[in-house]
Design a protein around this motif. Structure first.
Motif, PDB file in Angstrom:
ATOM      1  N   GLU A 101     -12.238   5.103   9.713  1.00 50.53           N
ATOM      2  CA  GLU A 101     -11.274   5.269   8.634  1.00 50.53           C
ATOM      3  C   GLU A 101     -10.056   4.816   8.894  1.00 50.53           C
ATOM      4  O   GLU A 101      -9.115   4.439   8.018  1.00 50.53           O
ATOM      5  CB  GLU A 101     -11.075   6.829   8.480  1.00 50.53           C
ATOM      6  N   ARG A 102      -9.418   4.892   9.986  1.00 50.61           N
ATOM      7  CA  ARG A 102      -8.088   4.087  10.300  1.00 50.61           C
ATOM      8  C   ARG A 102      -8.370   2.581   9.890  1.00 50.61           C
ATOM      9  O   ARG A 102      -7.035   2.178   9.217  1.00 50.61           O
ATOM     10  CB  ARG A 102      -7.654   4.425  11.945  1.00 50.61           C
ATOM     11  N   ALA A 103      -9.112   2.011  10.471  1.00 53.70           N
ATOM     12  CA  ALA A 103      -9.535   0.691  10.111  1.00 53.70           C
ATOM     13  C   ALA A 103      -9.528   0.243   8.583  1.00 53.70           C
ATOM     14  O   ALA A 103      -8.793  -0.553   8.043  1.00 53.70           O
ATOM     15  CB  ALA A 103     -10.386  -0.131  10.940  1.00 53.70           C
ATOM     16  N   TRP A 104     -10.138   1.158   7.693  1.00 58.21           N
ATOM     17  CA  TRP A 104     -10.338   0.884   6.506  1.00 58.21           C
ATOM     18  C   TRP A 104      -9.040   1.133   5.461  1.00 58.21           C
ATOM     19  O   TRP A 104      -8.653   0.658   4.529  1.00 58.21           O
ATOM     20  CB  TRP A 104     -11.359   1.884   6.052  1.00 58.21           C
ATOM     21  N   SER A 105      -8.298   2.149   6.085  1.00 63.62           N
ATOM     22  CA  SER A 105      -7.268   2.597   5.569  1.00 63.62           C
ATOM     23  C   SER A 105      -6.050   1.650   5.834  1.00 63.62           C
ATOM     24  O   SER A 105      -5.355   1.288   4.945  1.00 63.62           O
ATOM     25  CB  SER A 105      -6.672   3.835   5.679  1.00 63.62           C
ATOM     26  N   HIS A 106      -6.053   0.915   6.997  1.00 65.01           N
ATOM     27  CA  HIS A 106      -5.242  -0.130   7.237  1.00 65.01           C
ATOM     28  C   HIS A 106      -5.408  -1.242   6.172  1.00 65.01           C
ATOM     29  O   HIS A 106      -4.499  -2.065   5.753  1.00 65.01           O
ATOM     30  CB  HIS A 106      -5.250  -0.436   8.701  1.00 65.01           C
ATOM     31  N   ALA A 107      -6.758  -1.665   5.951  1.00 64.50           N
ATOM     32  CA  ALA A 107      -6.942  -2.729   5.241  1.00 64.50           C
ATOM     33  C   ALA A 107      -6.649  -2.409   3.640  1.00 64.50           C
ATOM     34  O   ALA A 107      -6.078  -3.335   3.116  1.00 64.50           O
ATOM     35  CB  ALA A 107      -8.585  -3.141   5.370  1.00 64.50           C
ATOM     36  N   MET A 108      -6.849  -1.289   3.341  1.00 61.14           N
ATOM     37  CA  MET A 108      -6.409  -1.018   1.852  1.00 61.14           C
ATOM     38  C   MET A 108      -4.853  -0.657   1.605  1.00 61.14           C
ATOM     39  O   MET A 108      -4.562  -1.082   0.743  1.00 61.14           O
ATOM     40  CB  MET A 108      -7.111   0.565   1.451  1.00 61.14           C
ATOM     41  N   GLU A 109      -4.031  -0.627   2.811  1.00 58.68           N
ATOM     42  CA  GLU A 109      -2.807  -0.668   2.789  1.00 58.68           C
ATOM     43  C   GLU A 109      -2.071  -2.110   2.488  1.00 58.68           C
ATOM     44  O   GLU A 109      -1.391  -2.160   1.509  1.00 58.68           O
ATOM     45  CB  GLU A 109      -2.162   0.080   4.125  1.00 58.68           C
ATOM     46  N   LYS A 110      -2.896  -2.986   2.961  1.00 58.90           N
ATOM     47  CA  LYS A 110      -2.436  -4.366   2.665  1.00 58.90           C
ATOM     48  C   LYS A 110      -3.037  -4.778   1.356  1.00 58.90           C
ATOM     49  O   LYS A 110      -2.449  -5.564   0.838  1.00 58.90           O
ATOM     50  CB  LYS A 110      -3.137  -5.288   3.617  1.00 58.90           C
ATOM     51  N   LYS A 111      -4.125  -4.322   0.966  1.00 56.20           N
ATOM     52  CA  LYS A 111      -4.739  -4.782  -0.378  1.00 56.20           C
ATOM     53  C   LYS A 111      -3.741  -4.175  -1.571  1.00 56.20           C
ATOM     54  O   LYS A 111      -3.529  -4.654  -2.472  1.00 56.20           O
ATOM     55  CB  LYS A 111      -6.239  -4.153  -0.447  1.00 56.20           C
ATOM     56  N   THR A 112      -3.172  -3.088  -1.369  1.00 56.19           N
ATOM     57  CA  THR A 112      -2.590  -2.417  -2.545  1.00 56.19           C
ATOM     58  C   THR A 112      -0.871  -2.686  -2.413  1.00 56.19           C
ATOM     59  O   THR A 112      -0.208  -1.889  -2.969  1.00 56.19           O
ATOM     60  CB  THR A 112      -2.733  -0.885  -2.626  1.00 56.19           C
ATOM     61  N   LEU A 113      -0.572  -3.674  -1.537  1.00 58.55           N
ATOM     62  CA  LEU A 113       1.048  -4.110  -1.630  1.00 58.55           C
ATOM     63  C   LEU A 113       1.439  -4.346  -3.086  1.00 58.55           C
ATOM     64  O   LEU A 113       0.567  -4.908  -4.062  1.00 58.55           O
ATOM     65  CB  LEU A 113       1.047  -5.223  -1.060  1.00 58.55           C
ATOM     66  N   PRO A 114       2.524  -4.157  -3.318  1.00 62.08           N
ATOM     67  CA  PRO A 114       2.946  -4.445  -4.792  1.00 62.08           C
ATOM     68  C   PRO A 114       2.880  -5.757  -5.319  1.00 62.08           C
ATOM     69  O   PRO A 114       2.152  -5.982  -6.629  1.00 62.08           O
ATOM     70  CB  PRO A 114       4.695  -4.003  -4.708  1.00 62.08           C
ATOM     71  N   ASP A 115       3.102  -6.898  -4.690  1.00 60.83           N
ATOM     72  CA  ASP A 115       2.886  -8.381  -4.625  1.00 60.83           C
ATOM     73  C   ASP A 115       1.646  -8.741  -4.443  1.00 60.83           C
ATOM     74  O   ASP A 115       1.481 -10.153  -4.287  1.00 60.83           O
ATOM     75  CB  ASP A 115       3.951  -9.265  -4.217  1.00 60.83           C
ATOM     76  N   GLY A 116       0.728  -7.974  -3.931  1.00 61.30           N
ATOM     77  CA  GLY A 116      -0.613  -8.385  -3.529  1.00 61.30           C
ATOM     78  C   GLY A 116      -0.436  -9.062  -1.991  1.00 61.30           C
ATOM     79  O   GLY A 116       0.592  -9.307  -1.265  1.00 61.30           O
ATOM     80  N   PRO A 117      -1.470  -9.213  -1.238  1.00 71.61           N
ATOM     81  CA  PRO A 117      -1.491  -9.726   0.119  1.00 71.61           C
ATOM     82  C   PRO A 117      -1.253 -11.238   0.205  1.00 71.61           C
ATOM     83  O   PRO A 117      -2.058 -11.813  -0.774  1.00 71.61           O
ATOM     84  CB  PRO A 117      -2.831  -9.361   0.772  1.00 71.61           C
ATOM     85  N   ASN A 118      -0.648 -11.933   0.896  1.00 71.25           N
ATOM     86  CA  ASN A 118      -0.604 -13.179   0.925  1.00 71.25           C
ATOM     87  C   ASN A 118      -1.757 -13.790   1.872  1.00 71.25           C
ATOM     88  O   ASN A 118      -2.443 -12.986   2.439  1.00 71.25           O
ATOM     89  CB  ASN A 118       0.836 -13.741   1.564  1.00 71.25           C
ATOM     90  N   ALA A 119      -1.765 -15.013   2.338  1.00 72.68           N
ATOM     91  CA  ALA A 119      -2.604 -15.583   2.864  1.00 72.68           C
ATOM     92  C   ALA A 119      -3.075 -14.942   4.382  1.00 72.68           C
ATOM     93  O   ALA A 119      -4.023 -14.717   4.938  1.00 72.68           O
ATOM     94  CB  ALA A 119      -2.447 -17.045   2.976  1.00 72.68           C
ATOM     95  N   ARG A 120      -1.722 -14.769   4.980  1.00 77.06           N
ATOM     96  CA  ARG A 120      -1.984 -14.136   6.275  1.00 77.06           C
ATOM     97  C   ARG A 120      -2.425 -12.712   6.218  1.00 77.06           C
ATOM     98  O   ARG A 120      -2.925 -12.210   6.995  1.00 77.06           O
ATOM     99  CB  ARG A 120      -0.520 -14.377   7.127  1.00 77.06           C
ATOM    100  N   GLN A 121      -1.703 -11.869   5.314  1.00 79.57           N
ATOM    101  CA  GLN A 121      -2.164 -10.609   5.275  1.00 79.57           C
ATOM    102  C   GLN A 121      -3.589 -10.393   4.872  1.00 79.57           C
ATOM    103  O   GLN A 121      -4.157  -9.582   5.435  1.00 79.57           O
ATOM    104  CB  GLN A 121      -1.308  -9.934   4.092  1.00 79.57           C
ATOM    105  N   ARG A 122      -4.316 -11.442   3.743  1.00 75.32           N
ATOM    106  CA  ARG A 122      -5.419 -11.171   3.562  1.00 75.32           C
ATOM    107  C   ARG A 122      -6.288 -11.377   4.887  1.00 75.32           C
ATOM    108  O   ARG A 122      -7.467 -10.847   4.845  1.00 75.32           O
ATOM    109  CB  ARG A 122      -5.760 -12.202   2.448  1.00 75.32           C
TER     110      ARG A 122
END
Length: 602
Positions: A101-122
Motif C-alpha cells: 500500500e505504501r508503494a501504491w500510494s507513493h505512485a498515486m501521489e506522483k500521478k495526481t500532481l496538479p500539472d501531471g508527472p513529468n518524464a522523470r516522475q513518470r
C-alpha cells in the motif's frame, strides 16, 4: 478384539499428526478489503490526499516492525526477508500488505500532481507500481499458505488489481490488464454475496470502481464501441480505485483537444473575430467550451446543483488559464501593434465570457437559496437560508453585471451586438435591484421593523413596475422573465398589505401589552423564582438548571449575593491608666556634678 484395538489405535495415531499440524500451523484471517477501505478513508483518501496516506502506511510499518522485533539492524542495514516460515502471527501479513500500500500510494501521489508527472516522475511512478505488484504478489503467496480460504481469495484479487493497475499505467498489454481486472471483479462479486451488510456494501463499491477500468480496457482493445462522452460519464464516479482511470481519461481528453485545437484558429465574440496563435490558449478555450456544453446541453436539467457548481469551477479555471497565456504572449509581442490589438481584444472577449459565466453561477446560487428559503424543512440539521444571504448574493450579481457592462462599453468602435449586450445588462441590473429590495424588506419584516419593511416593499414594487415596462417594450422580450416579474409584483403587493395590517394590529395591542407588563412589575421581585432557587431547596429533589434546549437562566443561587452584617472583635479601651498614681523616681535619677567656676556662673 486385539485387531480391533490395534485399528482404533492406528486411527488415533493417524488423527493426532493432523491435529498437531493444525495447532502448529494456524490459519490466519484478514478481511483485506474492509481493512484497507477503513484505513484509506480515515487517513486521507476521502479527499484524495495520497501523501497523507503514504505517511500513515510508513508509520504503521514502523510500529509493526518494532512490535514484532523484526527490525533490520541499528547501524548497518541488514535486510530480513519474509517467508512462510517467518509468518508466525498475522502481523507479518500486515507488514507485507502495508508495504504494498505504501508503494501504491507513493505512485498515486506522483500521478495526481496538479500539472501531471513529468518524464522523470513518470519513470519513478512506474517503479513504485512495480514495487507494489511485487509486494502484493508476495502477500498473495503467503496468504495461500498461511491464510484461510477467504483471506487467500481476497489476496489474489488484490494482487490482480495491482497487476492491472501497472499495465493500465504502462499503456501496454491491455488484454492482460483486462484479465486482471475481470478476475478481481469476479472475486469481489462472489465475496459480496456473503458476510455481513458492511462487507456486502464494500465489495459492491469495489466492483463499481473496477467497472470503468474494464470498459476502458475493452475500448482500447477494440471490443467496445464506447464514445468519448460515455467515457467522461463513467469517469464521474468516485473512489480511490478510479483515480488511475480518471488521470488516463484526462490525458486522452487533452490529446483529443490538442488535435481539435489545430482547427480552432479564431475566437468569435459579439461580431468580432480574434485570431488564436498559441496552442495552449486554444486547448484551454476548447476545454472551457466542452464544459459549457455540459451546462447548457439537453441533459443540463437533470444535473444536480452541486455538479453544476463543480463544472463552473472548471470553466473558470480553463478561461483563467487561457487569459494567463494571452497576457504572457502580450508581454512578449514586442512592438507589433496589430498583434497587440488582437491579443488585447481576445483578452477582453474571454474576460466578458468569464463575466457572463460568473453571473450564471451566482444566479444558480440564488436559485438554490430560494429553494431552501421557501420549502418546508423536516430535517433539523438542514441550514436555514435567511433573506440577508439572498441580499448578499444579489449584491454580488449587481457588481458582476456592472463589471460586464463596463467591460463591454469600454471600446470605441462598438458593434451592434455589444450595444445590445450593454442594454441587456442595464435591464438585468434593474430587475436585480427590485429583487434585492424585496428580500431586504423581508429581512426587516422578520426583525419586526414594520415601517421600514413597508417602505421597502413599496420601493420594490415601483422597481418591478419600471422593469416590467422596459421588458415589455423591448423587441426581444423574455416571456419567462416577464412572468417572474409579475409574480414578484404580486408578492410585493401582498406583503405591503400584510405589513400594513400587522403594524395596525401591533399598534392596537401595544397599550394592552404595556399594561400587562406594568402590572407584573414588583418592587420585591418574583417570589416564585426565589422559592425555586437550588441553594434554598437542597432538601428537595428538583432540577434548577432548566431545559437544555431553551435559553432559560439556571436557578442555582442569587448572584451577585446580597450584603450581610459581619461580626468583628470588640474595641477594648484602657480606662484605668488615668487613675493610677505612679511612684516618684527622682531619687534614682543621676545628678550633674558642677565645678568651681560653674558655681559662680550658675
Amino acid at each position: 478384539m486385539a485387531k480391533g484395538n490395534d485399528g482404533d489405535a492406528m486411527e488415533i495415531d493417524d488423527q493426532n499428526p493432523a491435529a498437531s499440524d493444525q495447532i502448529s500451523n494456524p490459519k490466519f484471517s484478514i478481511n483485506v478489503l474492509q481493512l484497507l477501505k477503513s484505513a484509506q478513508m480515515q487517513h486521507g483518501l476521502r479527499f484524495s490526499d495520497y501523501a497523507r496516506y503514504r505517511r500513515y502506511c510508513t508509520a504503521r510499518l514502523r510500529r509493526l516492525y518494532k512490535s514484532l522485533k523484526f527490525t533490520h539492524g541499528r547501524g548497518k542495514y541488514t535486510k530480513r526477508a519474509i517467508s512462510a516460515s517467518t509468518v508466525t502471527e498475522v502481523r507479518f501479513l500486515h507488514l507485507v500488505l502495508y508495504t504494498a500500500e505504501r508503494a501504491w500510494s507513493h505512485a498515486m501521489e506522483k500521478k495526481t500532481l496538479p500539472d501531471g508527472p513529468n518524464a522523470r516522475q513518470r519513470s519513478y511512478l512506474i517503479g513504485r507500481l512495480r514495487k507494489a505488484v511485487k509486494w502484493a504478489t508476495l502477500f498473495q503467496e503467503l496468504c495461500a499458505i498461511k491464510g484461510d480460504s477467504r483471506t487467500s481469495l481476497e489476496a489474489e484479487a488484490y494482487a490482480s488489481y495491482m497487476k492491472g493497475s501497472l499495465l493500465f499505467e504502462q499503456d501496454e498489454h491491455w488484454d492482460i490488464a483486462l484479465k486482471c481486472f475481470k478476475s478481481a471483479r469476479a472475486v469481489y462479486e462472489e465475496l459480496g454475496k456473503y458476510g455481513d451488510l458492511e462487507n456486502q456494501v464494500v465489495c459492491r463499491e469495489r466492483v463499481e470502481e473496477l467497472e470503468p477500468s474494464i470498459r476502458y480496457c475493452l475500448h482500447k482493445i477494440g471490443e467496445s464501441n464506447l464514445q468519448t462522452s460515455e467515457l467522461v460519464q463513467i469517469g464521474e464516479m468516485e473512489g480511490p480505485a478510479l483515480d488511475l482511470f480518471k488521470a488516463k481519461l484526462e490525458a486522452v481528453m487533452d490529446e483529443a483537444r490538442s488535435q481539435q485545437a489545430a482547427s480552432l484558429t479564431e475566437f468569435h465574440w459579439l461580431g468580432h473575430r480574434f485570431p488564436i496563435s498559441n496552442a495552449k490558449t486554444r486547448v484551454s478555450i476548447l476545454k472551457a467550451q466542452d464544459l459549457e456544453k455540459d451546462i447548457n446541453g439537453p441533459g443540463a436539467d437533470s444535473l444536480p446543483a452541486e455538479k453544476k457548481l463543480a463544472i463552473f469551477d472548471k470553466i473558470f479555471a480553463a478561461y483563467n488559464e487561457a487569459r494567463s497565456c494571452i497576457r504572457n504572449d502580450l508581454a512578449n509581442t514586442g512592438n507589433s501593434e496589430s498583434m497587440k490589438d488582437d491579443l488585447s481584444g481576445l483578452d477582453k472577449a474571454i474576460g466578458a465570457v468569464l463575466g457572463e459565466r460568473t453571473i450564471e453561477r451566482n444566479q444558480l446560487l440564488v436559485h438554490i437559496a430560494k429553494n431552501k428559503l421557501s420549502k418546508a424543512r423536516d430535517d433539523k440539521n438542514e441550514k436555514v437560508t435567511k433573506p440577508e444571504e439572498l441580499v448578499r448574493l444579489y449584491d454580488l450579481l449587481l457588481q458582476n453585471t456592472a463589471d460586464l457592462s463596463d467591460l463591454v462599453s469600454s471600446g470605441r468602435d462598438r458593434k451592434p451586438e455589444e450595444v445590445a449586450l450593454g442594454e441587456e445588462c442595464e435591464l438585468k441590473s434593474l430587475v436585480l435591484r427590485a429583487e434585492r429590495c424585496f428580500y431586504l424588506a423581508k429581512s426587516y419584516s422578520l426583525a419586526g421593523k414594520r415601517v421600514e419593511a413597508y417602505a421597502l416593499f413599496c420601493r420594490a414594487r415601483s422597481l418591478v413596475d419600471d422593469a416590467l415596462k422596459k421588458l415589455e417594450s423591448s423587441t426581444h422580450a423574455d416571456q419567462v422573465a416577464i412572468k417572474e416579474l409579475k409574480m414578484l409584483y404580486n408578492d410585493c403587493r401582498s406583503n405591503i398589505c400584510i405589513e400594513h395590517a400587522t403594524a395596525i394590529m401591533e399598534e392596537e395591542k401595544a397599550p394592552e401589552n404595556l399594561s400587562k407588563k406594568i402590572s407584573s412589575i414588583s418592587l420585591t421581585g418574583n417570589d416564585k423564582k426565589l422559592e425555586k432557587l437550588l441553594m434554598e431547596n437542597l432538601s428537595n429533589y428538583e432540577s434548577a438548571v432548566g431545559d437544555p434546549t431553551t435559553k432559560s437562566i439556571p436557578r442555582i443561587g442569587v448572584f451577585p449575593p446580597a450584603f450581610q452584617a459581619v461580626p468583628r472583635n470588640p474595641v477594648t479601651m484602657d480606662l484605668a491608666y488615668n487613675s493610677i498614681e505612679f511612684p516618684s523616681l527622682e531619687n534614682r535619677m543621676k545628678k550633674d556634678k558642677k565645678g568651681f567656676i560653674s558655681r559662680f556662673w550658675g
